[in-house]
Enzyme design. Sequence first.
Site, mmCIF file in Angstrom:
data_model
loop_
_atom_site.group_PDB
_atom_site.id
_atom_site.type_symbol
_atom_site.label_atom_id
_atom_site.label_comp_id
_atom_site.label_asym_id
_atom_site.label_seq_id
_atom_site.Cartn_x
_atom_site.Cartn_y
_atom_site.Cartn_z
ATOM 1 N N GLY A 1 -9.510 20.610 34.665
ATOM 2 C CA GLY A 1 -10.445 21.728 34.628
ATOM 3 C C GLY A 1 -10.345 22.624 35.844
ATOM 4 N N LYS B 1 2.424 11.339 52.428
ATOM 5 C CA LYS B 1 3.453 10.302 52.641
ATOM 6 C C LYS B 1 3.684 10.034 54.138
ATOM 7 C CE LYS B 1 4.204 9.895 48.176
ATOM 8 N NZ LYS B 1 3.426 8.849 47.507
ATOM 9 N N GLY C 1 -14.121 18.185 41.830
ATOM 10 C CA GLY C 1 -13.003 17.606 41.081
ATOM 11 C C GLY C 1 -12.935 16.100 41.203
ATOM 12 N N GLU D 1 -17.460 19.112 35.504
ATOM 13 C CA GLU D 1 -16.990 18.398 34.320
ATOM 14 C C GLU D 1 -17.147 16.897 34.413
ATOM 15 O OE1 GLU D 1 -12.994 20.067 34.176
ATOM 16 O OE2 GLU D 1 -12.259 18.115 34.756
ATOM 17 N N GLY E 1 -11.143 12.433 42.468
ATOM 18 C CA GLY E 1 -10.448 11.906 43.641
ATOM 19 C C GLY E 1 -11.344 11.623 44.823
ATOM 20 N N ASN E 2 -10.715 11.017 45.808
ATOM 21 C CA ASN E 2 -11.468 10.519 46.960
ATOM 22 C C ASN E 2 -12.002 11.630 47.852
ATOM 23 O OD1 ASN E 2 -11.123 7.777 46.320
ATOM 24 N ND2 ASN E 2 -9.028 7.861 47.097
ATOM 25 N N ILE F 1 -2.071 19.422 45.523
ATOM 26 C CA ILE F 1 -0.899 18.743 46.074
ATOM 27 C C ILE F 1 -0.384 19.536 47.271
ATOM 28 C CG2 ILE F 1 1.541 18.260 45.574
ATOM 29 C CD1 ILE F 1 0.606 17.135 42.896
ATOM 30 N N ASN G 1 -0.789 14.578 37.519
ATOM 31 C CA ASN G 1 -1.782 14.392 36.449
ATOM 32 C C ASN G 1 -1.743 15.571 35.481
ATOM 33 O OD1 ASN G 1 -2.658 12.053 37.832
ATOM 34 N ND2 ASN G 1 -3.998 13.293 39.108
HETATM 35 O O1 0RQ Z 1 0.450 9.823 45.746
HETATM 36 O O2 0RQ Z 1 -0.724 7.727 45.317
HETATM 37 O O3 0RQ Z 1 1.777 7.854 45.206
HETATM 38 O O4 0RQ Z 1 0.597 8.033 47.409
HETATM 39 O O5 0RQ Z 1 -0.263 12.717 45.425
HETATM 40 O O6 0RQ Z 1 -2.886 12.371 46.433
HETATM 41 O O7 0RQ Z 1 -4.131 12.517 48.548
HETATM 42 O O8 0RQ Z 1 -4.666 10.648 46.908
HETATM 43 O O9 0RQ Z 1 -5.266 13.073 46.479
HETATM 44 O O10 0RQ Z 1 -6.484 11.741 44.654
HETATM 45 O O11 0RQ Z 1 -7.333 13.910 45.649
HETATM 46 O O12 0RQ Z 1 -5.346 13.890 44.132
HETATM 47 C C1 0RQ Z 1 -4.038 17.201 43.194
HETATM 48 C C2 0RQ Z 1 -3.357 14.970 42.367
HETATM 49 C C3 0RQ Z 1 -4.900 15.186 44.330
HETATM 50 C C4 0RQ Z 1 -5.754 15.757 42.064
HETATM 51 C C5 0RQ Z 1 -4.494 15.794 42.983
HETATM 52 C C6 0RQ Z 1 0.605 12.546 46.554
HETATM 53 C C7 0RQ Z 1 -0.093 11.481 47.375
HETATM 54 C C8 0RQ Z 1 -0.616 10.571 46.299
HETATM 55 C C9 0RQ Z 1 -2.521 11.861 45.202
HETATM 56 P P1 0RQ Z 1 0.536 8.225 45.932
HETATM 57 P P2 0RQ Z 1 -4.259 12.049 47.152
HETATM 58 P P3 0RQ Z 1 -6.221 13.079 45.207
HETATM 59 C C10 0RQ Z 1 -11.550 18.285 37.649
HETATM 60 C C11 0RQ Z 1 -10.488 18.971 38.410
HETATM 61 C C12 0RQ Z 1 -5.685 18.434 39.312
HETATM 62 C C13 0RQ Z 1 -6.815 18.273 38.329
HETATM 63 C C14 0RQ Z 1 -8.122 18.755 38.842
HETATM 64 C C15 0RQ Z 1 -5.504 16.378 40.701
HETATM 65 C C16 0RQ Z 1 -1.029 11.517 45.207
HETATM 66 O O13 0RQ Z 1 -6.791 16.430 42.693
HETATM 67 O O14 0RQ Z 1 -4.984 15.753 39.809
HETATM 68 O O15 0RQ Z 1 -8.250 19.306 39.926
HETATM 69 N N1 0RQ Z 1 -5.884 17.670 40.523
HETATM 70 N N2 0RQ Z 1 -9.156 18.569 38.057
HETATM 71 O O16 0RQ Z 1 0.794 10.871 48.258
HETATM 72 C C17 0RQ Z 1 4.075 15.131 47.335
HETATM 73 C C18 0RQ Z 1 2.583 16.588 48.381
HETATM 74 C C19 0RQ Z 1 1.537 15.653 48.093
HETATM 75 C C20 0RQ Z 1 1.869 14.504 47.398
HETATM 76 C C21 0RQ Z 1 -0.284 14.518 47.785
HETATM 77 N N3 0RQ Z 1 2.340 17.725 49.021
HETATM 78 N N4 0RQ Z 1 3.820 16.278 47.981
HETATM 79 N N5 0RQ Z 1 3.129 14.228 47.024
HETATM 80 N N6 0RQ Z 1 0.723 13.819 47.240
HETATM 81 N N7 0RQ Z 1 0.208 15.645 48.329
HETATM 82 C C22 0RQ Z 1 -11.291 16.894 37.086
HETATM 83 C C23 0RQ Z 1 -10.502 16.862 35.791
HETATM 84 O O17 0RQ Z 1 -9.838 17.755 35.450
HETATM 85 C C24 0RQ Z 1 -10.581 15.665 34.917
#
Ligand code: 0RQ
Length: 501
Positions: A387, A407, A268, A293, A270-271, A363, A383
């Site tokens: 996929g 957080k 997926g 994807e 992200g970092n 999340i 977001n």
């Molecule tokens: O927020 O930037 O305001 O601090 O969520 O979190 O830890 O940077 O994680 O970049 O891996 O994203 C699910 C969003 C994770 C992503 C998600 C807050 C956290 C931060 C982001 P800030 P991280 P990532 C193929 C697959 C769905 C689409 C997908 C995603 C921000 O992986 O969009 O998988 N997935 N597609 O602080 C409240 C919690 C939290 C929280 C994290 N429990 N409660 N806030 N955060 N956990 C690709 C495509 O489809 C294109």
Amino acid sequence: AGTRILNAALRSKIMSAEEAAALIPSGVNVGMSGFTGAGHPKSVPAALAKRIMDANLYGKKFKIGVWTGASTAPELDGALAMVDGVEMRLPYQSDPTCRKRINAGEMEYIDIHLSHVAQSVWFGFLGKLDVAVVEVSGILEDGRLIPSSSVGNNKTWLDCADKVILEVNSWQHPALEGMHDIYYGTALPPHRKPIPIIKTDDRIGEPYFRVDPNKIIAIVETHQTDRNSAFSAPDESSRKIAGHILEFLEHEVAKGRLPKNLLPLQSGVGNIANAVLAGLNKGPFENLTAYTEVLQDGMLEMIKSGKLTVASATAFSLSPSALTELNSDLDRFKHNIILRPQEISNHPEVIRRLGVIAMNGMIEADIYGNVNSTHVMGTKIMNGIGGSGDFARNAFLSFFMTPSQAKGGEISCIVPMVSHVDHTEHDVQVIVTEQGLADLRGLSPKQRAKVVIENCAHPHFKPALMDYYKRSLDHSPGKQTPHLLEEALAWHLRYLREGQM
Ligand code: 0RQ
């Protein structure tokens, strides 16, 4: 200039972005190219945003529906959201301004499985598609189009829209030609046939888009770079998550449940996802493939090192430095990469057949293994599902990953009950945090809860989670998935009221 447009008749349709934007009226649905900062139109959306702002200055409302492949870039989503020009957005976004509008109730948003978009458009479930605005990297003499750095839904937009605006971007590398596999064999039920992909590198289509030249109302020439933000270097927590996954995969190979070169990988955004790829690049597995994807930095590194022999995707999703690297040597990488429509890159049938290993961020997860990928505290979109659902449900192995806390430790990413469900317990096989990995295969809900709490929760939250589980077991009216309903979302409520769970 002009050399990318080999068809003489089409050259007469070249105009400025402003002139092209003037052909898009208020109230229409526009299908735009673009998938994670790659291959989006670079100049018409911004010109349209100016047109919308002008209309607003004269007191006129001007809004359009914006459909894309997935997320785009500030000059598309950001610009249109800033002028409040979007009535309806779908199927995935990750733009801060867009997100703000959606969460303020000022923009409608439909979050759709990426593989479902094409069929929904064909059947008219989403309304009529009026205009397509699609970036291509060139136009052949016979009018066929050389796709750009993402394919996304472009085939569907070109097929279904009444009118087509093309942006021909001469910044895109000429060697992109031949890299794409555009499949024209999809039919609608009841006439569907199998999608004949048996191996990751099977090519089943053609390298170009077809388009009815009579639908083309404008061609705009651009010379602008794709735009993706840089990844941060893997931190301690991502490295630990990667380590747990690698150890698990080695164990599965040792048990004879996975071949030595694993199965096709999906990773997926992200970092964390990128850190896992970095881990795989240093790990023991050779001759890997990817059916995914997005092709991000980590995958490019793996192609360079020879660990990854082939990657099938629908888009590049590269940081500026990785992009420069790719473009300096695209002729070499070309043979390892196939870009397909997202309908095919994310096709459930193909994902199931190939036995993909899916690895996605989340999340939060609950103690029973339900996963929330999209909504912060249950109501605010981050977001979208992207996929992740296409892959998670149909994968051979489905991982969901997150740091155990968010957080700065105020939030536990393992909770009694998720505040929104994207992936149900049935689609989630392995949960991974920096604390450890929970293999949920073959476990009942009560068995899962113990493993999730024990292996994945942060020590700070572990006792409270165990206490919740034990009291649920005593007092829940049903013992299949024990809950205390009056308490199940109390952690989220506490965070909303007091700033900590
Ligand atoms: O927020 O930037 O305001 O601090 O969520 O979190 O830890 O940077 O994680 O970049 O891996 O994203 C699910 C969003 C994770 C992503 C998600 C807050 C956290 C931060 C982001 P800030 P991280 P990532 C193929 C697959 C769905 C689409 C997908 C995603 C921000 O992986 O969009 O998988 N997935 N597609 O602080 C409240 C919690 C939290 C929280 C994290 N429990 N409660 N806030 N955060 N956990 C690709 C495509 O489809 C294109």
